[in-house]
Design a protein around this motif. Structure first.
Motif, mmCIF file in Angstrom:
data_model
loop_
_atom_site.group_PDB
_atom_site.id
_atom_site.type_symbol
_atom_site.label_atom_id
_atom_site.label_comp_id
_atom_site.label_asym_id
_atom_site.label_seq_id
_atom_site.Cartn_x
_atom_site.Cartn_y
_atom_site.Cartn_z
ATOM 1 N N ALA A 52 0.825 -1.213 0.000
ATOM 2 C CA ALA A 52 0.000 0.000 0.000
ATOM 3 C C ALA A 52 0.859 1.263 0.000
ATOM 4 O O ALA A 52 0.456 2.301 -0.523
ATOM 5 C CB ALA A 52 -0.922 -0.003 1.217
ATOM 6 N N GLU A 53 2.058 1.166 0.554
ATOM 7 C CA GLU A 53 2.964 2.323 0.587
ATOM 8 C C GLU A 53 3.506 2.642 -0.818
ATOM 9 O O GLU A 53 3.623 3.802 -1.190
ATOM 10 C CB GLU A 53 4.126 2.004 1.545
ATOM 11 N N VAL A 54 3.788 1.602 -1.588
ATOM 12 C CA VAL A 54 4.475 1.781 -2.867
ATOM 13 C C VAL A 54 3.503 1.809 -4.053
ATOM 14 O O VAL A 54 3.702 2.536 -5.006
ATOM 15 C CB VAL A 54 5.540 0.668 -3.054
ATOM 16 N N PHE A 55 2.463 0.990 -3.965
ATOM 17 C CA PHE A 55 1.538 0.848 -5.106
ATOM 18 C C PHE A 55 0.159 1.416 -4.786
ATOM 19 O O PHE A 55 -0.232 1.517 -3.625
ATOM 20 C CB PHE A 55 1.354 -0.632 -5.470
ATOM 21 N N GLU A 56 -0.577 1.751 -5.863
ATOM 22 C CA GLU A 56 -1.993 2.087 -5.729
ATOM 23 C C GLU A 56 -2.783 1.270 -6.760
ATOM 24 O O GLU A 56 -2.241 0.841 -7.772
ATOM 25 C CB GLU A 56 -2.221 3.576 -5.942
ATOM 26 N N VAL A 57 -4.058 1.100 -6.465
ATOM 27 C CA VAL A 57 -4.906 0.304 -7.359
ATOM 28 C C VAL A 57 -5.194 1.097 -8.629
ATOM 29 O O VAL A 57 -5.410 2.307 -8.588
ATOM 30 C CB VAL A 57 -6.217 -0.077 -6.637
ATOM 31 N N CYS A 58 -5.172 0.402 -9.769
ATOM 32 C CA CYS A 58 -5.457 1.055 -11.047
ATOM 33 C C CYS A 58 -6.268 0.101 -11.914
ATOM 34 O O CYS A 58 -6.373 -1.089 -11.619
ATOM 35 C CB CYS A 58 -4.146 1.416 -11.761
#
Lengths: 94, 366, 355
Positions: free
Chosen positions: B264-270
């Protein structure tokens, strides 16, 4: 998608960035593994390793569950039918 | 090997098979989501030991199969750049792009290297400060924490020559998309045990509820799969729905919280396009804006790429269980394991490759 | 020069002289004085035997009765030195084994070296020493050779080619086409160690552990089998590249028979298996360099297995499966849980996977 292999933890030390890292033995062959995601591990534990990361600590008690399930499924008939079919069927995926 | 061998026993398997035979009264179609599970099913011959009543549909849980063609073409273009060391898991090296694959780029002089872990790619970047090291970050939720850690460590180490080409996908939206399809055949799921080791299985509970289907979190050894199939079949026969956990030795309801936090720190949902299926909303992971310095798509300008799938290939229908490989006009003709048109013919466990192999066995017997 | 062929200490008493050059020069392959010195000071003393000692253009051999077997193989293994062996010993074992799989007793080898300019002389000396020791263990002379040097950057250190000739005794008839239904498939020991040993030292895949290549000469293991059972041994094969699966596949195709093997009987060392599990490799497709497959008549199988198990290189031998009339041209495996799977040829090299 995700090959995960159980191995035994033989060393846990923080790496230069303070991340718990160490070694896991898979039948005697040893690979460096990152323990950041299973920080509770201790030497001697078994973990599931995926691409160099421990993703789960194996629960030794729960590991017997499959065999308990075998007991629960009750009386079975037709245990003599375990030979593979003489001709594999082609009408199914895989 | 402990926690491997005990789950491969013939006697125990025979008991589970007999129980499946006893309890599967009606015909059922189950989908095993994960390519690793497909691998075991085929390797141990489970698919051919099951009674006629049970149909297994191989799901889209294989990065080889679902990474979109445009992204593979982008990978090929980046791998050709002279300053780049392009690193990848072995799986992706043979996946065909529009015209070629990574092994062919290597043969043409590209510096393409296989690594075991994304951290090996970070090490390469440390070792070769004069080169750009790109890692092909494919995979599902199981692999995302590893790739997130690679990016995080690269930043901690101040590496400005490391980046990832990211094509992360998420399982629950794909399951939703399959279930929402009007011609869906899937009646129960074997959920991917290692995805759930990381993520837990809370997010599957609303899916099971909404679609009133059984979902069994299942491991990867033959006995795991047989138990998972039996549990799912029993639930279907009894009209139960909900999430069961077969893989209790490795999966808890919550999963690994540190892993989820790092992701969650590095990625976001797309939104993410799946090869052969199309775009599924909120089904992928991309680097968050504050981490985009590590995005290879931004770092390397390789131009706009438009890729076209073979018009003959029906991989999308095969992946969703709508059609069978041999119903494809290209099957065994224009498309073989040596010259695959679509991804399911690439990996040994791909539905098309498996069909191809067994089909020929049948022919020799006629 | 002494003729001590067959003596295990052969060559050991003949220390290699120090070379004048720390690295290979182009002139070492130029045919002039430096080439002569390389041969006279390094190669000829190492392979010390009367055939080579003539330094003639070729070797002239006496021919015993029987038919001749003739084979060649090139060795490009990286790294040059790996756990359990190196390119020198491998170049001897590989070609000796190819002869053995024809049913032949090895008579002589050739040695062709392609060196890259700048290759360290000390490494060359060590690898030639390893080759010498391996040939001595087999008792086969390196009867003729050739050395070429290519420009720096145009090679990769060292490539070796060895050719071998051997004699096939009367009454021995080995051919893949002789496989017939009912034959038993024997395998001489645990599989996949060589391929995994090579992978374990590859950058990016490093593994620590007790994994060593199985590289070994199989001529004696095979000779004893043939001495005792003659033409009841139908097929021999060393499962090198492509592993046991590919070797069996080739036999099934050549003979037009099916082969069925049992997963539970596949011998593999625990550490090699561990490595295969984590890299996602199927050991049936991983290379071996010191294992033999033999297809023997059913009535011979038990005795043949006992004979192999009594041999140093066959202690781990098993009966892996059998030849069947069903599914001609295909190899199938019965899994540990009784399922059937097709053991097909791979399209290319097996790659480590995560999926």
């Amino acid at each position: 998608m995700c090959l995960g292999v159980p191995g035994q933890v033989i060393e846990v030390v923080p790496n230069a960035l303070g991340i718990p890292t160490g070694k896991v033995s898979f039948g005697g062959v040893v690979k460096e593994v990152c323990f950041a995601y299973t920080p509770e591990v201790a030497v001697g534990d078994y973990v599931v390793v995926h691409v160099g990361f421990s993703i789960s600590t194996i629960d030794e008690e729960e590991a017997k569950q499959v065999f308990a399930y075998l007991e629960e499924i009750g009386d079975l008939e037709g245990l003599d039918q375990v030979e593979p079919p003489a001709s594999p069927r082609s009408d199914r995926e895989g | 090997m402990r926690f491997v061998d005990e789950y491969r026993g013939g006697e125990e398997a025979a008991r589970l098979l007999a129980a499946i035979r006893r309890d599967a009264v009606h015909p059922w179609s189950l989908m095993e989501v994960c390519g690793g599970q497909t691998h075991t099913l085929i390797r141990s011959g489970i698919d051919r030991l099951l009674p006629e009543t049970i149909s297994l549909i191989h799901g889209p849980g294989c990065p080889v199969c679902v990474t979109p063609l445009e992204l593979i073409d982008r990978a090929l273009a980046i791998a050709r750049l002279p300053e780049v060391i392009f690193t990848s898991f072995g799986d992706m090296l043979r996946v065909p792009g529009s015209t070629t694959d990574l092994l062919a780029v290597k043969a043409d002089g590209g510096d393409v290297r296989m690594v075991y872990s994304p951290l090996d790619a970070v090490k390469l970047a440390q070792k070769h400060p004069e080169r750009q090291v790109v890692f092909f970050a494919v995979g599902f939720e199981t692999t995302a924490p590893a790739n997130a850690m690679a990016v995080w460590q690269a930043r901690q180490l101040g590496l400005d020559n490391f980046s990832i080409l990211c094509s992360h996908v998420l399982v629950p939206p794909a399951m939703e998309a399959i279930l929402a399809s009007p011609d869906n055949r899937v009646q129960g799921f074997l959920a991917a045990g290692h995805v759930c080791a990381v993520m837990g299985y809370r997010e599957y509970e609303p899916i099971a509820e909404r679609h009133r289907i059984p979902i069994t979190v299942t491991g990867f050894e033959p006995l795991d799969l047989l138990e998972g199939i039996h549990r799912t079949v029993c639930a279907l026969e009894q009209g139960r729905h909900g999430v069961e956990n077969q893989y209790v030795r490795a999966v808890t309801r919550d999963g690994s919280l540190p892993a989820q936090a790092r992701v969650a720190e590095v990625f976001e949902v797309c939104d993410r396009k799946w090869r052969g299926i199309g775009t599924i909303p909120a089904s992928g992971l991309a680097l968050r804006p504050e981490w985009r310095a590590f995005d290879a798509e931004r770092r390397f300008e390789v131009g706009a790429l438009t890729a076209e799938e073979s018009p003959l290939c029906i991989a999308g229908d095969v992946l969703r269980g709508r059609r069978k490989p041999h119903e494809c006009t290209a099957f065994g003709r224009q498309c073989t394991p040596e010259r695959p048109l679509g991804a399911p013919m690439v990996s040994n466990e791909g539905a098309c490759a498996a069909y191809y192999r067994y089909g020929r066995l049948e022919e020799t017997r006629r | 020069m002494s003729d001590e062929r067959g003596d295990p200490a052969f060559g050991a008493a003949c220390p290699l002289p120090l070379a004048d050059y720390p690295a290979v020069q182009l002139a070492h392959g130029g045919g002039g004085r430096l080439t002569q010195r390389l041969i006279a000071e390094l190669l000829a003393p190492a392979f010390d035997n009367p055939l080579l000692a003539t330094l003639h253009d070729g070797a002239v051999l006496d021919l015993p009765a029987g038919r001749l077997a003739f084979t060649t193989d090139s060795y490009v293994v990286r790294p040059l030195v790996f756990p359990g062996g190196d390119i020198g010993s491998l170049a001897v074992h590989g070609t000796v084994n190819d002869l053995a799989m024809c049913g032949a007793r090895p008579l002589a080898l050739s040695c062709g070296l392609i060196l890259e300019e700048g290759f360290p002389m000390a490494t060359l000396r060590a690898l030639i020493g390893s080759m010498r020791d391996a040939a001595a263990r087999v008792g086969v002379p390196v009867a003729t050779g050739d050395t070429k040097v290519v420009d720096r950057g145009k090679g990769d250190g060292l490539y070796v080619n060895t050719a071998g000739i051997g004699v096939v005794p009367q009454g021995v008839e080995i051919a893949p086409t002789r496989a017939r239904p009912g034959d038993v498939v024997l395998l001489s020991g645990p599989i996949a160690a060589h391929g995994v040993a090579i992978l374990s030292v590859r950058e990016g895949l490093e593994l620590d552990g007790p994994i060593v290549s199985d590289s070994a000469p199989l001529h004696d293991l095979v000779a004893r089998l043939l001495e005792r059972f003659g033409d009841r041994v139908h097929v021999l094969r060393d499962p090198t590249r492509g592993g046991v699966a590919s070797a069996l596949h080739e036999i099934a195709g050549a003979a037009g028979v099916g082969i069925r093997i049992e997963e539970t009987r596949i011998p593999i060392e625990e550490s090699v298996r561990g490595a295969c599990e984590i890299l996602g490799l199927d050991p049936l497709y991983v290379a071996n360099e010191g294992r033999a497959l033999a297809l023997v008549a059913r009535e011979t199988a038990e005795e043949a297995l006992d004979l192999w198990r009594g041999h140093e290189l066959g202690r781990g031998a098993v009966a892996l499966g059998e030849v069947v009339a069903d599914h001609p041209g295909a190899v199938t495996l019965r899994s540990s849980i009784g399922g059937l799977r097709v053991v097909d040829l791979l399209s290319g090299e097996q790659l480590p996977r995560i999926c």
